[in-house]
Design an enzyme around this catalytic site. Sequence first.
Site, PDB file in Angstrom:
ATOM      1  N   ASN A  10      30.150  53.821  46.758  1.00 25.99           N
ATOM      2  CA  ASN A  10      31.536  53.411  47.002  1.00 25.99           C
ATOM      3  C   ASN A  10      32.155  54.453  47.920  1.00 25.99           C
ATOM      4  OD1 ASN A  10      34.240  52.772  46.917  1.00 25.99           O
ATOM      5  ND2 ASN A  10      34.529  53.397  44.773  1.00 25.99           N
ATOM      6  N   TRP A  11      32.368  54.068  49.170  1.00 20.69           N
ATOM      7  CA  TRP A  11      32.906  55.033  50.129  1.00 20.69           C
ATOM      8  C   TRP A  11      34.411  55.230  49.989  1.00 20.69           C
ATOM      9  CZ3 TRP A  11      30.598  55.327  55.743  1.00 20.69           C
ATOM     10  CH2 TRP A  11      29.251  55.691  55.661  1.00 20.69           C
ATOM     11  N   LYS A  12      35.049  54.390  49.187  1.00 20.60           N
ATOM     12  CA  LYS A  12      36.516  54.473  49.024  1.00 20.60           C
ATOM     13  C   LYS A  12      37.188  54.443  50.402  1.00 20.60           C
ATOM     14  CE  LYS A  12      35.679  57.109  44.873  1.00 20.60           C
ATOM     15  NZ  LYS A  12      36.274  57.837  43.774  1.00 20.60           N
ATOM     16  N   HIS A  93      38.013  48.645  39.953  1.00 24.83           N
ATOM     17  CA  HIS A  93      37.788  50.095  39.984  1.00 24.83           C
ATOM     18  C   HIS A  93      39.028  50.781  39.395  1.00 24.83           C
ATOM     19  CE1 HIS A  93      37.218  54.174  41.470  1.00 24.83           C
ATOM     20  NE2 HIS A  93      35.953  53.874  41.640  1.00 24.83           N
ATOM     21  N   GLU A  95      40.651  53.234  40.277  1.00 22.41           N
ATOM     22  CA  GLU A  95      41.683  53.597  41.253  1.00 22.41           C
ATOM     23  C   GLU A  95      42.538  52.390  41.605  1.00 22.41           C
ATOM     24  OE1 GLU A  95      39.043  55.513  44.051  1.00 22.41           O
ATOM     25  OE2 GLU A  95      38.709  57.115  42.584  1.00 22.41           O
ATOM     26  N   GLU A 163      32.627  53.578  34.185  1.00 20.26           N
ATOM     27  CA  GLU A 163      33.077  54.762  34.902  1.00 20.26           C
ATOM     28  C   GLU A 163      34.206  55.430  34.125  1.00 20.26           C
ATOM     29  OE1 GLU A 163      32.054  54.508  39.341  1.00 20.26           O
ATOM     30  OE2 GLU A 163      33.983  53.548  39.062  1.00 20.26           O
ATOM     31  N   GLY A 169      35.014  61.893  40.498  1.00 15.10           N
ATOM     32  CA  GLY A 169      35.430  62.879  41.490  1.00 15.10           C
ATOM     33  C   GLY A 169      35.777  64.237  40.925  1.00 15.10           C
ATOM     34  N   SER A 208      30.749  61.274  39.075  1.00 13.79           N
ATOM     35  CA  SER A 208      30.129  62.549  39.443  1.00 13.79           C
ATOM     36  C   SER A 208      28.606  62.521  39.379  1.00 13.79           C
ATOM     37  CB  SER A 208      30.700  63.688  38.590  1.00 13.79           C
ATOM     38  OG  SER A 208      32.095  63.821  38.829  1.00 13.79           O
ATOM     39  N   GLY A 229      30.471  57.678  44.138  1.00 13.38           N
ATOM     40  CA  GLY A 229      31.526  57.870  45.127  1.00 13.38           C
ATOM     41  C   GLY A 229      31.147  58.946  46.126  1.00 13.38           C
ATOM     42  N   GLY A 230      31.603  60.171  45.869  1.00 17.76           N
ATOM     43  CA  GLY A 230      31.448  61.262  46.826  1.00 17.76           C
ATOM     44  C   GLY A 230      30.037  61.452  47.348  1.00 17.76           C
TER      45      GLY A 230
HETATM   46  C1  PEP Z   1      33.568  56.178  42.028  1.00 13.25           C
HETATM   47  O1  PEP Z   1      34.486  56.271  42.807  1.00 13.25           O
HETATM   48  O2  PEP Z   1      33.265  55.050  41.621  1.00 13.25           O
HETATM   49  C2  PEP Z   1      32.880  57.388  41.607  1.00 13.25           C
HETATM   50  C3  PEP Z   1      32.045  57.303  40.607  1.00 13.25           C
HETATM   51  O3  PEP Z   1      33.156  58.548  42.279  1.00 13.25           O
HETATM   52  P1  PEP Z   1      32.364  59.957  42.192  1.00 13.25           P
HETATM   53  O4  PEP Z   1      30.895  59.649  42.246  1.00 13.25           O
HETATM   54  O5  PEP Z   1      32.827  60.732  43.377  1.00 13.25           O
HETATM   55  O6  PEP Z   1      32.743  60.578  40.888  1.00 13.25           O
END
Ligand code: PEP
Length: 248
Positions: A10-12, A93, A95, A163, A169, A208, A229-230
């Site tokens: 997920n590049w957000k 999600h 967010e 999640e 993050g 993470s 994500g990251g």
């Molecule tokens: C996400 O945004 O779905 C996520 C899991 O982010 P990260 O891996 O950066 O914690």
Amino acid sequence: MGRKKLAAGNWKMNGVKASLGEIEALVSAFTAPPNCDVLICPPATLVSAMVAVSRGISIGGQDCHANASGAHTGDISAEQLADAGASAVIVGHSERRADHGESDAEVAAKAEAAWRAGLTAVICVGETEAERDAGEALSIVGGQMAGSIPAGATGANTVLAYEPVWAIGTGKVPTLEDIAEMHDYMRAELAKSHPAEAQNIRFLYGGSVKPTNAAEIFAVSNVDGALVGGASLKAADFGGIIKAASEA
Ligand code: PEP
């Protein structure tokens, strides 16, 4: 039937055209197709350009409107994502739930919109840190599942992502025991609500995930992959997670 592992990124709200080089580096790093499914969800502006260079990697959106078209300025429909070449879309999600106040009912409507357009819905659930500290993690996730997963969910049209909000993050990850407890609970809940498909729907852990912890997470009961994500933004990092999923 075994559930094939899925590494989903997920590049957000990250990435511009120059970032497509990361996808080119990722696909050229694999001399043979990985032994897992791979999905990357870039910002909508990059979906069609990423499809053009993705060579076997599935591309998805990060959200969709419940309607197919209409007066919804700034929104994107599942049909438009499909038209751009997407094969999946993330819905619910945390967010989106936090920033846009999305309810479980809205998330369920978006999942049905995804199916209507022929997309796989990646439905996200997860508790906040306060909810976990209060001992409510299972009941919160159970409630989100009950409200967000429509009756028509199957292994072919739906992926569920657990999640924990406090792990996204932050570099904080639940213990492997806590992940197992949650994913086992989710499987049991799904067996009650969707008995025919409960064993077919894949469960991703998200929060993470890095190349350094992916293998141990993929070995946990009822973990069928990760939503990342990251660490999905850099080919080297996401490549390490794909390798771990391939070998799990
Ligand atoms: C996400 O945004 O779905 C996520 C899991 O982010 P990260 O891996 O950066 O914690």
